[in-house]
Design a protein around this motif. Structure first.
Motif, short mmCIF file in Angstrom:
data_model
loop_
_atom_site.label_atom_id
_atom_site.label_comp_id
_atom_site.label_asym_id
_atom_site.label_seq_id
_atom_site.Cartn_x
_atom_site.Cartn_y
_atom_site.Cartn_z
N PRO A 136 40.22 45.40 33.01
CA PRO A 136 39.02 44.54 32.99
C PRO A 136 38.20 44.67 31.72
N HIS A 137 38.35 45.77 31.01
CA HIS A 137 37.61 45.98 29.77
C HIS A 137 38.39 45.47 28.56
N LYS B 165 46.44 38.30 40.41
CA LYS B 165 45.99 37.11 39.70
C LYS B 165 46.25 37.29 38.21
N ARG B 166 46.70 36.23 37.55
CA ARG B 166 46.92 36.28 36.12
C ARG B 166 45.60 36.18 35.36
N PRO B 167 45.52 36.76 34.16
CA PRO B 167 44.28 36.63 33.38
C PRO B 167 43.90 35.18 33.12
N SER B 168 44.91 34.32 32.92
CA SER B 168 44.63 32.91 32.66
C SER B 168 44.01 32.20 33.86
N ASP B 169 44.15 32.80 35.06
CA ASP B 169 43.56 32.20 36.26
C ASP B 169 42.10 32.58 36.44
N VAL B 170 41.62 33.53 35.64
CA VAL B 170 40.22 33.92 35.70
C VAL B 170 39.42 32.96 34.84
N PRO B 171 38.41 32.29 35.38
CA PRO B 171 37.65 31.31 34.59
C PRO B 171 36.88 31.98 33.45
N PRO B 172 36.55 31.24 32.40
CA PRO B 172 35.76 31.80 31.28
C PRO B 172 34.47 32.44 31.79
N GLY C 52 34.35 34.84 33.79
CA GLY C 52 34.59 35.45 35.10
C GLY C 52 34.97 36.91 34.98
N SER C 53 35.04 37.58 36.10
CA SER C 53 35.35 39.00 36.14
C SER C 53 36.86 39.22 36.28
N PHE C 54 37.35 40.21 35.58
CA PHE C 54 38.76 40.58 35.67
C PHE C 54 38.98 41.70 36.69
N THR D 209 41.74 41.80 40.93
CA THR D 209 42.78 40.79 40.71
C THR D 209 44.00 40.98 41.61
N PHE D 210 44.16 42.16 42.18
CA PHE D 210 45.30 42.41 43.05
C PHE D 210 45.10 41.74 44.41
N PHE D 211 46.23 41.24 44.97
CA PHE D 211 46.26 40.57 46.28
C PHE D 211 45.40 39.31 46.29
N ASN D 212 45.15 38.74 45.11
CA ASN D 212 44.36 37.51 45.00
C ASN D 212 45.09 36.40 44.26
N GLY D 213 46.35 36.65 43.90
CA GLY D 213 47.10 35.65 43.15
C GLY D 213 47.80 34.67 44.06
#
Length: 275
Positions: free
Chosen positions: A101-102, A177-184, A186-188, A191-195
């Motif tokens: 996330p960082h 969830k892929r990084p590209s699926d996180v909106p500008p 948004g928080s990273f 992400t697990f179990f959310n893709g």
């Protein structure tokens, strides 16, 4: 500039195949004019796992043997084997997951600075390049009547398939969830179990491209270890593809690390292991 950049990766891919072919040709024996690299193998191909030869007929059995070894690996841990590398890979992966996330905001912020490189290593191109390496070796092997080179191509495909099965199984469970699926903006985190539900597209962990390219690179480098340039080009190309999966926001750093580790270890200790 874009078309020049897109030519770079195919040139590297062709260069890898050429180096492997040259490595085989260096072992040409007058007694075996139709099999230039067969002399690279020992008198008994089973003496060294890196020298063994396979056929289309033996390939399914070898693949099933690999899968049995892979999925019964926890039994080896229970017997006290392989704890050091397992803990190392697990520890590094956990640390990278914590730092993902960082790290990802930095790569997203600088993504435009790497547009030309990312164009070279986008997903369809890299997939084609990884498949092209064993395919080119196979064609060259048949044309040169070189059973060792044909076996190299078949075993590289076996390594790729072995890593793909493990990769898809983990993706199906983690559904990251892929990084590209996180909106500008948004928080990273979380992400697990959310893709997506499909491990083929919507799941990020681990990286299938990293697993595939490192499985093929490890096998090619092992088979032609007497030519150091093959190893340099193979692992250099694999590392470039692995890095590109992060810079394009297709994967987190932990995804590509675990994918590369899976590709290397499955190939090195299972495909190249004794049969």
């Amino acid at each position: 500039m874009i078309w020049r950049a897109r030519l770079l990766a195919p040139v590297v891919c062709i260069g890898l195949c050429f180096l492997a072919a040259v490595a085989g040709a260096q072992d040409t024996s007058p007694a075996l004019p139709d099999s230039p690299s067969h002399t690279a193998a020992s008198a008994d191909p089973n003496d060294s796992p890196t020298q063994r030869e396979v056929t289309w007929r033996s390939l399914p059995g070898d693949f099933l043997h690999d899968q049995k070894g892979i999925w019964t690996f926890p039994g080896q841990l229970a017997k006290g084997h392989h704890w050091a590398p397992t803990l190392a890979i697990t520890g590094i992966t956990a640390g990278l997951i914590f730092s993902d996330p960082h790290a990802m905001p930095y790569f997203r912020h600088h993504e435009r600075n790497l547009d030309d490189i990312n164009d070279v290593f986008d997903a369809p191109i890299t997939s084609g390049e990884v498949i092209a390496v064993p395919a080119s070796l196979m064609v060259a092997g048949y044309l040169r009547h070189d059973s060792y080179q044909v076996s190299t191509a078949l075993l590289a495909g076996e390594a790729y398939a072995d890593s793909a099965v493990v990769d898809l199984a983990i993706k199906a469970v983690t559904r990251r969830k892929r990084p590209s699926d996180v909106p500008p903006g948004g928080s990273f985190d979380d992400t697990f179990f959310n893709g997506g539900k499909s491990p083929f597209k919507g799941s990020s962990f681990p990286s299938g491209h990293a697993a595939g390219v490192f499985s093929v690179a490890t096998f090619i480098a092992s088979r032609y270890h007497h030519n150091r340039w093959v190893s340099w080009v193979a692992y250099g190309f694999a590392t470039a593809i692995r890095f590109s999966r992060v810079t394009t926001s297709a994967h987190f750093p932990s995804d590509v690390f675990l994918g590369a580790a899976l590709g290397y270890t499955i190939t090195r200790y299972e495909v190249l292991g004794p049969k």
